[in-house]
Design a protein around this motif. Structure first.
Motif, mmCIF file in Angstrom:
data_model
loop_
_atom_site.group_PDB
_atom_site.id
_atom_site.type_symbol
_atom_site.label_atom_id
_atom_site.label_comp_id
_atom_site.label_asym_id
_atom_site.label_seq_id
_atom_site.Cartn_x
_atom_site.Cartn_y
_atom_site.Cartn_z
ATOM 1 N N GLY A 88 74.805 -2.627 21.647
ATOM 2 C CA GLY A 88 75.068 -1.840 22.748
ATOM 3 C C GLY A 88 73.871 -1.120 23.308
ATOM 4 O O GLY A 88 73.896 0.017 24.044
ATOM 5 N N ARG A 89 72.638 -1.560 23.055
ATOM 6 C CA ARG A 89 71.486 -1.017 23.510
ATOM 7 C C ARG A 89 71.198 -1.738 25.077
ATOM 8 O O ARG A 89 71.695 -2.583 25.329
ATOM 9 N N PRO A 90 70.753 -0.671 25.866
ATOM 10 C CA PRO A 90 70.676 -1.033 27.271
ATOM 11 C C PRO A 90 69.770 -2.384 27.540
ATOM 12 O O PRO A 90 68.723 -2.034 26.960
ATOM 13 N N VAL A 91 70.116 -3.383 28.418
ATOM 14 C CA VAL A 91 69.204 -4.441 28.624
ATOM 15 C C VAL A 91 69.039 -4.495 30.244
ATOM 16 O O VAL A 91 70.215 -4.558 30.699
ATOM 17 N N SER A 92 68.223 -4.430 30.772
ATOM 18 C CA SER A 92 68.114 -4.635 32.230
ATOM 19 C C SER A 92 67.889 -5.946 32.675
ATOM 20 O O SER A 92 67.578 -6.843 32.006
ATOM 21 N N PRO A 93 68.400 -6.116 33.902
ATOM 22 C CA PRO A 93 68.210 -7.669 34.525
ATOM 23 C C PRO A 93 66.996 -7.970 34.423
ATOM 24 O O PRO A 93 66.431 -9.215 34.129
ATOM 25 N N ALA A 304 78.718 -1.272 31.463
ATOM 26 C CA ALA A 304 80.139 -2.019 30.981
ATOM 27 C C ALA A 304 79.550 -3.556 30.265
ATOM 28 O O ALA A 304 80.475 -3.947 29.685
ATOM 29 N N ILE A 305 78.651 -4.152 31.112
ATOM 30 C CA ILE A 305 78.024 -5.364 30.489
ATOM 31 C C ILE A 305 76.860 -5.367 29.790
ATOM 32 O O ILE A 305 76.226 -6.338 29.676
ATOM 33 N N GLY A 306 76.394 -4.175 29.385
ATOM 34 C CA GLY A 306 75.145 -4.080 28.605
ATOM 35 C C GLY A 306 73.979 -4.026 29.284
ATOM 36 O O GLY A 306 72.918 -4.173 28.505
ATOM 37 N N LEU A 307 73.980 -3.637 30.568
ATOM 38 C CA LEU A 307 72.727 -3.746 31.460
ATOM 39 C C LEU A 307 72.529 -2.326 31.941
ATOM 40 O O LEU A 307 73.300 -1.345 31.909
ATOM 41 N N THR A 308 71.357 -2.296 32.552
ATOM 42 C CA THR A 308 70.987 -1.008 33.212
ATOM 43 C C THR A 308 70.689 -1.220 34.363
ATOM 44 O O THR A 308 70.068 -2.353 35.076
ATOM 45 N N ALA A 309 71.068 -0.460 35.804
ATOM 46 C CA ALA A 309 70.610 -0.715 36.912
ATOM 47 C C ALA A 309 69.249 -0.171 37.251
ATOM 48 O O ALA A 309 68.585 0.792 36.518
ATOM 49 N N PRO A 310 68.456 -0.984 38.291
ATOM 50 C CA PRO A 310 66.968 -0.466 38.364
ATOM 51 C C PRO A 310 66.916 0.773 38.985
ATOM 52 O O PRO A 310 67.823 1.220 39.914
ATOM 53 N N PRO A 311 65.976 1.537 39.066
ATOM 54 C CA PRO A 311 65.740 2.644 39.896
ATOM 55 C C PRO A 311 65.572 2.412 41.386
ATOM 56 O O PRO A 311 65.984 3.530 41.913
ATOM 57 N N ASP A 312 65.251 1.053 41.771
ATOM 58 C CA ASP A 312 65.082 1.098 43.151
ATOM 59 C C ASP A 312 66.648 0.227 43.769
ATOM 60 O O ASP A 312 66.554 -0.371 44.641
ATOM 61 N N PHE A 313 67.739 0.821 43.142
ATOM 62 C CA PHE A 313 68.802 0.223 43.532
ATOM 63 C C PHE A 313 69.179 0.866 44.831
ATOM 64 O O PHE A 313 69.058 1.722 45.191
ATOM 65 N N ASP A 314 69.560 -0.252 45.762
ATOM 66 C CA ASP A 314 69.994 -0.209 47.209
ATOM 67 C C ASP A 314 71.431 0.475 47.491
ATOM 68 O O ASP A 314 72.180 -0.624 47.595
ATOM 69 N N ALA A 315 71.692 1.808 47.148
ATOM 70 C CA ALA A 315 73.011 2.133 47.306
ATOM 71 C C ALA A 315 73.596 2.061 48.555
ATOM 72 O O ALA A 315 74.854 1.922 48.801
ATOM 73 N N PHE A 316 72.747 2.226 49.529
ATOM 74 C CA PHE A 316 73.496 2.094 51.076
ATOM 75 C C PHE A 316 73.967 0.673 51.426
ATOM 76 O O PHE A 316 75.172 1.039 52.060
ATOM 77 N N ASN A 317 73.407 -0.248 50.888
ATOM 78 C CA ASN A 317 74.048 -1.457 51.151
ATOM 79 C C ASN A 317 74.961 -2.105 50.366
ATOM 80 O O ASN A 317 75.567 -3.195 50.472
#
Length: 320
Positions: A88-93, A304-317
Motif C-alpha cells: 500500500g505504499r505509493p508508487v508513481s508512474p 486506488a491503484i497504488g499510484l500517485t499523481a505527478p505534481p505537474d498534473f494537467d487538471a484543465f485538460n
C-alpha cells in the motif's frame, strides 16, 4: 491529453512490460531467447553478472574484508515495486517507467519495425495525395518520397534517443507523442519541387489546413473553459485569439475570426497566464476551485491503484 488519459493509455504497456519482466526473472530455468534477441542478451548479462560476482567474492576472501556493493538489478527493482504496491505504499508512474526503461531500450528494434511499417503506409498515402493533387512527375515524386523517408528516420532516431537517455521522464514521453508532426517541414521541400501555379495552389491548400488546425485547437480550448466558467462573447473572442496566436500552426498570414469578431493581439506572458487574465475575479475563483477538485479526484483515482499523481498534473485538460 491529460495525466489520467495518458495513464489509461500508457500504464497497460508499462505494467505489461514490468510484470512480464518480473515473471521472466523469477523463472530460474526458463529457456533463453533466440540468438540476438532481448531475452538472449538479458540471459547473457545475468550470466556475466554472476561470474563477476563470483570473482569479486573470490578476491575478497583472499584479503581484508570489504563492504560488498549490491548491484541494483532489474529483478530487484521490479520486486521492490511489487512489494510497495502490495504494502500500500505509493508508487508513481515515473517509478514504473524508470524501472522498465531498460526493457524499452532492448525492445526498441521491435518498436522500430512496427513504426516503420506504419510510417510506410503514411508515406504512401501522403505522397499519393500530393502526386494526385499537384501532378508530380517521377523525379518530383522521388524527391518527395526521399524527404518523407528521411523525416521518418530522423523522428525514429529522436524517439530512440529519448527512450535511451538517462533522466528521461514519463512526461517527456507523453509530450513527445503529442508533438509528432509527420508533415512539419513539408512546405520547404515542396517549395523546391513545385513552381508557378502549382506551388501557389499548394501554399493556399497548406494555409487552409493550418487554419483548420488552429481553429479546431482554439474552439476546443474555449469550449472546455466555458464548461468550467461560463464566458461572455467578448471573453470567448479574447480566449480564442490568445489560443490561436499561441498555436504551433499559427501563421500571421492567416485570416482568422473568433466567435464574434477579429482576433486582437495576444497579451504578453504564457498562454495560460494570458487566458486567466481574461477572467473576472469570481470566474477565477470558480476556475481555481474546479482545478483543485480535478486534482483531488486524479489523486484519488491514482491511489486506488497504488499510484500517485505527478505534481505537474494537467487538471484543465482532464474531463470529469
Amino acid at each position: 491529453m491529460s495525466f489520467i488519459q495518458h495513464l489509461r493509455t500508457l500504464l497497460p504497456l508499462i505494467l505489461g512490460l514490468g510484470l512480464g519482466a518480473l515473471g521472466a526473472t523469477l523463472l530460474k530455468d526458463s529457456l533463453p531467447g533466440a540468438e540476438g534477441s532481448p531475452e538472449a542478451r538479458t540471459s547473457k548479462l545475468e550470466v556475466d553478472l554472476k561470474k563477476a560476482q563470483n570473482q569479486i567474492l573470490a578476491l575478497e576472501s583472499s584479503g581484508p574484508p570489504k563492504p560488498v556493493r549490491h548491484e541494483k538489478t532489474l529483478q530487484n527493482e521490479l520486486r521492490k515495486i511489487a512489494d510497495d504496491i502490495r504494502a500500500g505504499r505509493p508508487v508513481s508512474p515515473e517509478d514504473i517507467f524508470r524501472v522498465t526503461q531498460p526493457l524499452l531500450r532492448d525492445l526498441a528494434p521491435l518498436f522500430d519495425r512496427m513504426r516503420t511499417k506504419q510510417q510506410q503506409q503514411m508515406i504512401d498515402s501522403q505522397t499519393g495525395e500530393i502526386v494526385r493533387k499537384y501532378g508530380l512527375d517521377a523525379a518530383q515524386q522521388t524527391v518527395l518520397r526521399q524527404w518523407f523517408e528521411q523525416k521518418a528516420a530522423t523522428e525514429a532516431q529522436k524517439w530512440n534517443d529519448l527512450i535511451s537517455r538517462d533522466g528521461t521522464r514519463l512526461e517527456d514521453i507523453m509530450q513527445a507523442s503529442r508533438d509528432v508532426r509527420p508533415d512539419e517541414g513539408l512546405d520547404a521541400v515542396m517549395g523546391t519541387v513545385l513552381i508557378g501555379e502549382k506551388l501557389a495552389a499548394f501554399k493556399s491548400d497548406r494555409l487552409a489546413q493550418k487554419v483548420e488546425r488552429v481553429q479546431s485547437e482554439a474552439d476546443g480550448y474555449v469550449q472546455r473553459l466555458d464548461g468550467i466558467v461560463p464566458l461572455d462573447e467578448t471573453q470567448r473572442d479574447q480566449v480564442f485569439g490568445i489560443v490561436a496566436r499561441n498555436s504551433r500552426d499559427y501563421d500571421p498570414a492567416m485570416r482568422l475570426e473568433g466567435t464574434g469578431g477579429g482576433i486582437a493581439a495576444a497579451p504578453a506572458g504564457s498562454r495560460q497566464q494570458a487566458v486567466l487574465s481574461v477572467l473576472r475575479p469570481d470566474q477565477r475563483a470558480a476556475y481555481d476551485k474546479e482545478m483543485q477538485r480535478r486534482r483531488s479526484r486524479a489523486e484519488q483515482e491514482a491511489r486506488a491503484i497504488g499510484l500517485t499523481a505527478p505534481p505537474d498534473f494537467d487538471a484543465f485538460n482532464d474531463n470529469f
